[in-house]
Structure formats: C-alpha cells, structure tokens
Design a protein around this motif. Structure first.
Motif, mmCIF file in Angstrom:
data_model
loop_
_atom_site.group_PDB
_atom_site.id
_atom_site.type_symbol
_atom_site.label_atom_id
_atom_site.label_comp_id
_atom_site.label_asym_id
_atom_site.label_seq_id
_atom_site.Cartn_x
_atom_site.Cartn_y
_atom_site.Cartn_z
ATOM 1 N N PHE A 61 0.829 -1.201 0.000
ATOM 2 C CA PHE A 61 0.000 0.000 0.000
ATOM 3 C C PHE A 61 0.870 1.261 0.000
ATOM 4 C CE2 PHE A 61 -2.854 -3.015 2.481
ATOM 5 C CZ PHE A 61 -3.608 -3.363 1.362
ATOM 6 N N GLU A 62 1.870 1.294 0.883
ATOM 7 C CA GLU A 62 2.758 2.448 0.946
ATOM 8 C C GLU A 62 3.608 2.553 -0.324
ATOM 9 O OE1 GLU A 62 4.581 5.864 2.063
ATOM 10 O OE2 GLU A 62 2.825 4.909 2.965
ATOM 11 N N LYS A 69 1.553 4.139 -3.065
ATOM 12 C CA LYS A 69 1.405 5.584 -2.875
ATOM 13 C C LYS A 69 2.656 6.326 -3.333
ATOM 14 C CE LYS A 69 -1.759 5.282 1.077
ATOM 15 N NZ LYS A 69 -1.908 5.500 2.541
ATOM 16 N N ARG A 70 3.823 5.765 -3.016
ATOM 17 C CA ARG A 70 5.070 6.435 -3.394
ATOM 18 C C ARG A 70 5.261 6.401 -4.917
ATOM 19 N NH1 ARG A 70 9.691 5.426 1.227
ATOM 20 N NH2 ARG A 70 8.305 5.649 3.044
ATOM 21 N N ARG A 103 2.862 6.199 -7.144
ATOM 22 C CA ARG A 103 1.840 7.041 -7.768
ATOM 23 C C ARG A 103 2.156 8.526 -7.645
ATOM 24 N NH1 ARG A 103 0.276 5.274 -11.343
ATOM 25 N NH2 ARG A 103 -1.194 3.647 -10.784
ATOM 26 N N SER A 104 3.018 8.890 -6.695
ATOM 27 C CA SER A 104 3.353 10.309 -6.516
ATOM 28 C C SER A 104 4.188 10.856 -7.669
ATOM 29 C CB SER A 104 4.102 10.513 -5.194
ATOM 30 O OG SER A 104 5.403 9.942 -5.251
ATOM 31 N N GLN A 146 -8.199 -0.399 0.254
ATOM 32 C CA GLN A 146 -6.907 0.226 0.519
ATOM 33 C C GLN A 146 -6.040 0.247 -0.730
ATOM 34 O OE1 GLN A 146 -5.962 -1.911 4.511
ATOM 35 N NE2 GLN A 146 -4.679 -0.095 4.476
ATOM 36 N N GLU A 167 -7.403 2.787 -3.219
ATOM 37 C CA GLU A 167 -7.184 4.140 -2.707
ATOM 38 C C GLU A 167 -5.707 4.534 -2.801
ATOM 39 O OE1 GLU A 167 -8.783 4.138 1.250
ATOM 40 O OE2 GLU A 167 -10.673 5.028 0.582
ATOM 41 N N ALA A 168 -4.823 3.545 -2.709
ATOM 42 C CA ALA A 168 -3.384 3.826 -2.791
ATOM 43 C C ALA A 168 -2.946 4.128 -4.219
ATOM 44 C CB ALA A 168 -2.585 2.640 -2.247
ATOM 45 N N GLY A 169 -3.840 3.864 -5.197
ATOM 46 C CA GLY A 169 -3.511 4.188 -6.577
ATOM 47 C C GLY A 169 -3.417 3.003 -7.508
ATOM 48 N N THR A 182 -7.883 7.955 -10.259
ATOM 49 C CA THR A 182 -7.217 6.819 -10.879
ATOM 50 C C THR A 182 -7.857 6.561 -12.230
ATOM 51 O OG1 THR A 182 -8.732 5.147 -9.983
ATOM 52 C CG2 THR A 182 -6.854 5.782 -8.601
ATOM 53 N N ASN A 242 -14.780 5.743 -3.765
ATOM 54 C CA ASN A 242 -13.585 6.574 -3.872
ATOM 55 C C ASN A 242 -13.838 7.794 -4.749
ATOM 56 O OD1 ASN A 242 -12.031 4.910 -2.263
ATOM 57 N ND2 ASN A 242 -11.257 3.706 -3.963
#
Length: 261
Positions: A82-83, A86-87, A89-90, A110, A113-115, A182, A234
């Motif tokens: 998940f983390e 997110k990184r 997708r940034s 999750q 939502e994280a991408g 997304t 979402n």
C-alpha cells in the motif's frame, strides 16, 4: 551471452525508419518463485522485465525505468504494498496491478485508494492476469509531461453541474479545481457522463473496465460488482459528493448509477 552483429547488417536503422518502443514492466514481489512466474508471464507478453524483492528497491526501479506496467505484492517486509503504491503514484503513471492473498473488501479498498488500477487475489491464474493487463493497456493512460504537469487541455469537454471532464487529456475539475482520479475512477465517471440519465448497471461498468476482449463473456462476479462499489465510493469521496444528497451521481438501488437530473 553477447549477441554478435552480422557485418552485413547496418549498425543503425535506415534514416526515417522508426524503431518500436520497448515495453517495460517492473515486478515487486518478495517471494522468488512468484516473482519468477510474473516475470515469465510479462516477458511472454513482450515486456522487458525488472524485478525487486522489496518496496524500496521497487520504487527506485520504477523511477529509473518508467515502466508501462508494475505488479506489486501487498505483504512485503519493511514497506508494504500500500505504501509502495502511494510512493510510486506520486511520480509515475504506470499501470499498477496489486496482488495479494488478502481478499477482504477493506484490503481491496486500501489498494485502490493507494492508486492501484487493479487488485488481483492470490493464487492467480497466469492467463487471467495476462488478460487483465491486456485489457488495461487498451485504456488510455494519463502521461505526465517532463515537468510533472498534466498536458494542456484539448478536445471535447463533458460537463454536468460544475463537473468537467476531458476524455483526451484525462483531466477532471469541479468548480474550476482539478481532481486527481485513478484510471478506473476516471473511466467510470466518463462512462456515466456520456450515458446521461440512462442507468449504467454495475455489470455494465465492470465489463467496460475489462475491455473489448470480454465482449463474448458477459459474466460478472460478486467481486467485480464490489470493485465497482469501491471505485464509486472513492470517486464520490474525491469529488466531495454525499451519496445521500448527490450533486452529480445518484444510485438507482438494486441496479446501478446515473447522472442526477
């Protein structure tokens, strides 16, 4: 093994002749056998594959190679999937396929939502995974410019009560403020805007996300329908809409969704 070039073969392509772009994929998976299987599936699909056993290394591979597709395990030591998503997708618009043995609704929520663009349960069938990836590649993806910004707006705009969507540049705004969606959320919103007051069933939306190759197979499972519900939740959250008093999208109970009057 180094390939030796035939002396009779020109060292470079003839002027004016284009070279097909190499498709790159990154596999982030801590289990060696699964990482090897995923690499084989993607290599057979024509990808140049780079693998990582942890999230930190995987993020750097994505940054270095700018892959078209990234597969990502959820349960990894250190930084979880998940983390990691997110990184990634940034800074990247890579297609993210999240793989996990965790199949509870909250886990899929999750991941999306994280991408992630898709959430696939383990164990998976290689042929199904290949089909899902092929379907994703047929959907336009938003490509960031070299400065990290979205391209200039162009093409047709769809509008409804202050909500604007451009299908070509894949830009969405609400009352002049851009909204980051997304690919799945964007495609659902675009489909609903084009449908207007016609109801789009969850099954219709699930089939739309799958791609044209599923046209002969209209079976939609409970998990497919639930994924649409997750995407819709979402989407509404990002738009700032209340399901109880919707400004743009209303639920037709037991059927699906449509635009508000």
């Amino acid at each position: 093994m180094t390939e030796v070039q035939d002396p009779s073969t020109p060292a470079t392509e003839p002027e004016g002749e284009s070279v097909e772009e190499v498709r790159v994929a990154v596999v982030i998976e801590d289990e060696d056998d699964i990482r090897a299987l995923l690499s084989t599936v993607l290599a057979q699909a024509g990808f140049e594959v780079h693998g990582a056993a942890d999230g930190t290394t995987g993020v750097e591979l994505v940054r270095t190679h700018s892959p078209l597709v990234t597969t990502l395990d959820v349960n990894m030591p250190g930084m979880d999937g998940f983390e990691t998503a997110k990184r990634i997708r940034s800074f990247s618009s890579t297609y993210i396929v999240m793989l996990s043995a965790r199949t509870e609704e909250i886990d899929a929520l999750q991941g999306l939502e994280a991408g992630a663009d898709d959430y696939v349960a383990k164990p998976f069938r290689p042929r199904e995974l290949r089909a899902r990836i092929d379907a994703m590649l047929r959907r336009p993806r938003q490509v960031l410019a070299s400065d990290g910004q979205e391209p200039a707006a162009d093409g047709e705009w769809l509008e409804h009560h202050g909500l604007r969507l451009n299908a070509e540049t894949r830009i969405v705004s609400v009352d002049g403020n851009d909204v980051d969606l997304t690919r799945s959320e964007f495609d659902i919103l675009s489909d609903l805007l084009r449908a207007g007051r016609r109801v789009r069933a969850k099954a219709d939306l699930a089939l739309m996300l799958r791609g044209d190759q599923y046209a002969v197979n209209d079976f939609v499972s409970d998990s497919d329908a639930r994924a649409i519900e997750v995407h819709m939740a979402n989407l509404r959250r990002k738009l700032g809409e209340s399901p109880a008093s919707p400004r743009w999208i209303e639920t037709v109970r037991g059927v699906g969704y449509r635009l508000t009057a």
